[in-house]
Scaffold this active site. Structure first.
Site, short mmCIF file in Angstrom:
data_model
loop_
_atom_site.label_atom_id
_atom_site.label_comp_id
_atom_site.label_asym_id
_atom_site.label_seq_id
_atom_site.Cartn_x
_atom_site.Cartn_y
_atom_site.Cartn_z
N HIS A 82 0.85 -1.20 0.00
CA HIS A 82 0.00 0.00 0.00
C HIS A 82 0.88 1.24 0.00
O HIS A 82 1.87 1.31 0.73
CB HIS A 82 -0.88 0.02 1.25
CG HIS A 82 -1.72 1.25 1.35
ND1 HIS A 82 -2.91 1.39 0.66
CD2 HIS A 82 -1.53 2.42 2.00
CE1 HIS A 82 -3.42 2.58 0.91
NE2 HIS A 82 -2.60 3.24 1.71
N ASP A 161 -15.32 1.99 6.91
CA ASP A 161 -14.34 3.03 6.53
C ASP A 161 -14.98 4.04 5.58
O ASP A 161 -14.71 5.24 5.68
CB ASP A 161 -13.11 2.40 5.89
CG ASP A 161 -12.08 3.48 5.53
OD1 ASP A 161 -11.62 4.18 6.46
OD2 ASP A 161 -11.78 3.65 4.34
N ARG A 168 -15.20 12.00 8.64
CA ARG A 168 -13.95 12.67 9.06
C ARG A 168 -13.62 13.82 8.12
O ARG A 168 -13.13 14.86 8.55
CB ARG A 168 -12.79 11.65 9.05
CG ARG A 168 -12.86 10.66 10.20
CD ARG A 168 -11.91 9.49 9.98
NE ARG A 168 -10.54 9.94 9.79
CZ ARG A 168 -9.63 9.27 9.08
NH1 ARG A 168 -9.94 8.13 8.48
NH2 ARG A 168 -8.41 9.73 8.98
N LYS A 187 -8.51 -1.87 5.40
CA LYS A 187 -8.71 -2.24 3.99
C LYS A 187 -7.69 -3.31 3.57
O LYS A 187 -8.01 -4.22 2.81
CB LYS A 187 -8.60 -1.00 3.11
CG LYS A 187 -9.84 -0.09 3.25
CD LYS A 187 -9.73 1.22 2.51
CE LYS A 187 -8.93 2.22 3.27
NZ LYS A 187 -9.11 3.61 2.95
#
Ligand code: URA
Length: 433
Positions: A82, A161, A168, A187
């Site tokens: 990632h 999420d 957020r 994730k």
């Protein structure tokens, strides 16, 4: 259990239990707990932080809020990677074939670009015919046969999420290390791989602007991996300059091919060898020095490039563009950007370079915008080069000439040229294990 008590406990610096975290995640996903209460809790977390145990617990509750991909039907060790996002970051498409050519499986779901950063899925879709929406069974089949497949995010992965991130975003609670770490790691964990390599970017083009903050984020994510039994390593890599020379989708694919053929830009090649070596290390292929040699060898012997072609062919892409970049649809306009003074190219605000390429059509400002795959920027000079006034420092590619002037204004504002040479900066700042 009452959400009110959970908010008050965190507000006063308490440590939430696994049950309390589960109660809040489940209640939020099901719609029983309203946005205003979750916003309050997020702000309390922003100020009070979370322990490693709380962060790991939050991560697992989020990961389990939707589908958990089960890769156990694919033999061998699966390693995921990632990146926290950057400008010119095409590393996934270089390192995945390198490690897959050595028998390490990569079943990777990637994202699209948004804002100033590019996305791997958009870069892949610049290859004519390339499919990135592939159903699970075919995705698994490609990983079994080829060893690697990179597709877009699909299925009902981590709905918690999606909801939390959107909240957020509008409540000034993005910049919280436990919330960022749990968002990213949930994730990765739901995507099913055994090991995870994190590329945490740092600098003007990155989410984290300082090395210290990047290390803190990396430590939080590595601690989550450890808590939940996924081997995790993070590299802190430089994003104070665009990575490589190409910014823009098909331009970046051309640079991917150059790098896998052994003649890519030095900074990109170095970072890819390090990242690939760490993926090989995670998969147990040897110590780090041996893994670096292996990664380099797979470029030199052509096997990594052959693996990229195999993956592209399996996903329906036209591999002729990989053999010869002249087969890519070409941009109508090539526009030279000239140095405005003489001296050393001292700095490049990387975020602004990314915004300039979006202006040319290479990215999207809103999710629904379409992309001009051949648009983007080729840097002809890099930080540290000496330039004379009027030297070509970059070439813009686009289908609309009218876009060049505004893009140039942004790009020129990103570039600083000074009489003194800049300090040299490493491409890898730190490794967190
Ligand atoms: N990327 C993510 O996926 N989540 C965050 O919270 C920040 C960056």
């Amino acid at each position: 259990m009452r959400m009110y008590d959970i908010i008050a406990k965190k507000r006063d610096g308490g440590e939430l239990s696994d049950e309390e975290i589960q109660f809040f995640i489940n209640g939020y996903v099901s719609g029983e707990i309203p946005d205003y209460q979750v916003s309050s809790l997020l702000m309390a977390i922003y100020f009070q932080g979370m322990t490693d145990r709380e962060t790991a617990s939050l991560t697992m509750c989020m990961a389990k809020s939707g589908e958990m991909v089960d890769l156990s039907s694919i033999d061998g060790i699966k390693v995921d990677k990632h990146s926290t996002g950057g400008v010119g970051d095409k590393t996934t498409l270089i390192i995945s074939p390198i490690v897959a050519s050595l028998g390490v499986r990569v079943a990777k779901m990637s994202g699209r670009g948004l804002g100033h950063t590019g996305g791997t899925v958009d870069k892949m879709e610049s290859i004519p015919g390339m499919q990135t929406s592939i159903d699970r069974e075919k995705f698994f089949d490609i990983v079994r046969k080829v060893g690697v497949s990179v597709i877009g995010q699909s299925g009902n992965l981590v709905p918690a999420d999606k909801k939390l991130y959107a909240l957020r975003d509008v409540t000034a609670t993005i910049e919280s290390i436990p919330l960022i770490a749990s968002s990213i790691m949930s994730k990765k964990i739901a995507a099913g791989s055994d090991c995870i390599l994190l590329d945490v970017k740092t600098g003007s083009g990155a989410f984290m602007k300082t090395v210290d903050d990047s290390i803190k984020l990396a430590q939080a994510m590595v601690a989550i991996g450890e808590h939940v039994g996924r081997k995790t390593i993070a590299l802190i890599t430089d994003m104070d300059r665009p990575l490589g020379n190409a910014i823009g989708n098909s331009l970046e694919i051309m640079e991917v091919c150059d790098t896998l053929k052994g003649h890519g830009p030095e900074d990109l090649t170095e970072i890819c060898i390090e990242l690939a070596a760490n993926m090989l290390y995670l998969a147990g292929k040897g110590d780090l020095a041996e893994c670096k040699k292996l990664a380099r060898r797979q470029i030199d012997n052509g096997e990594a490039f052959a693996k990229l072609k195999e993956m592209v062919a399996a996903q329906g892409g036209d591999t002729r563009v990989l053999d010869d970049s002249a087969n890519f649809p070409q941009a109508k306009i090539a526009y030279e950007v000239l140095a405005q003074s003489e001296g050393y190219l001292y700095a490049m605000n990387t975020e602004r370079c990314g915004i300039s390429s979006v202006e040319l059509g290479a990215g999207r400002e809103k999710k629904e915008d379409s992309i001009d795959y051949s648009a983007g920027i080729m840097l002809r000079k890099k930080i540290g080069d000496y330039v004379k006034k009027g030297d070509v420092i970059a070439v813009f590619y686009t289908s609309e000439e009218g876009k060049c002037k505004e893009a140039e204004k942004i790009f020129q504002s990103a570039v600083s040229i000074r009489p003194e040479a800049p300090k040299s900066v490493p491409v890898i700042h730190a490794r967190v294990t």
